[in-house]
Design an enzyme around this catalytic site. Structure first.
Site, mmCIF file in Angstrom:
data_model
loop_
_atom_site.group_PDB
_atom_site.id
_atom_site.type_symbol
_atom_site.label_atom_id
_atom_site.label_comp_id
_atom_site.label_asym_id
_atom_site.label_seq_id
_atom_site.Cartn_x
_atom_site.Cartn_y
_atom_site.Cartn_z
ATOM 1 C CB SER A 84 -0.975 -0.049 1.184
ATOM 2 O OG SER A 84 -2.026 0.881 0.997
ATOM 3 C CE LYS A 136 -19.039 20.661 11.192
ATOM 4 N NZ LYS A 136 -17.718 20.908 10.689
#
Length: 173
Positions: A84, A136
């Site tokens: 990765s 939010k």
């Protein structure tokens, strides 16, 4: 000439905090070591001794870019694991050396999301939050992801994955 060895061991994160009890490579520290090697005229080459499963995409990107800017021979030496983000870093080196038993590659992006809203329901606990802004509350583990939020997360992961593939392809030619 002299060779600088820079160790990248454990999860790659922006700071040196531990991650679930695992060893961590701090981007800040690794970048300082790279800068030291770059400014040392006696250092002719840099070996990145990598034993890492990867980590933060931003942290891995920053290290890979610093490796590319080094005006010295760079070798990525993958020990047990270089996957990765750690592979992203390795791909920026001039040469990658890995034992046939090493686990390398894994060009992918993952994100996890813990969700506790069912636990709250089981214990008859209510959760309320006042907010301003449509997204939010995205990522709040006390509220299930809405389909739009899930799509946004997936789009971001797909975009990061495409960037990761392009960066490794460019780095390795």
């Amino acid at each position: 000439g002299n060779v600088a060895i820079i160790y990248i061991e454990g999860v790659i994160l922006p700071n040196g905090d531990s991650y679930l009890g695992q060893e961590v490579s701090s981007t800040k520290d690794v970048l300082e070591f790279i800068e030291d090697a770059a400014s040392d005229d006696a250092t002719d080459a840099v070996v990145l001794a990598i034993n890492s499963p990867g980590g933060s995409a931003v942290a891995s990107y920053e290290i890979a870019e610093a490796v590319k800017r080094l005006n010295k021979t760079t070798v990525a030496w993958i020990r047990d694991i270089g996957t990765s983000g750690a592979y992203w870093v390795a791909s920026a080196a001039d040469v990658i050396v890995a034992n046939p038993m090493s686990i390398t590659g894994s060009i992918g992006v993952t994100a996890s999301y813990l969700q506790f809203s069912g636990l709250l329901k089981d214990y008859n606990i209510t959760y309320e939050q006042l907010k301003a802004g449509d997204l939010k509350e995205i990522g709040n583990p006390l509220v299930p992801l809405k389909s739009r939020e899930r799509r946004l997360f997936q789009e971001q992961l797909d975009e990061l994955h495409d960037y990761f593939i392009d960066a490794v392809a460019e780095n390795r030619g």
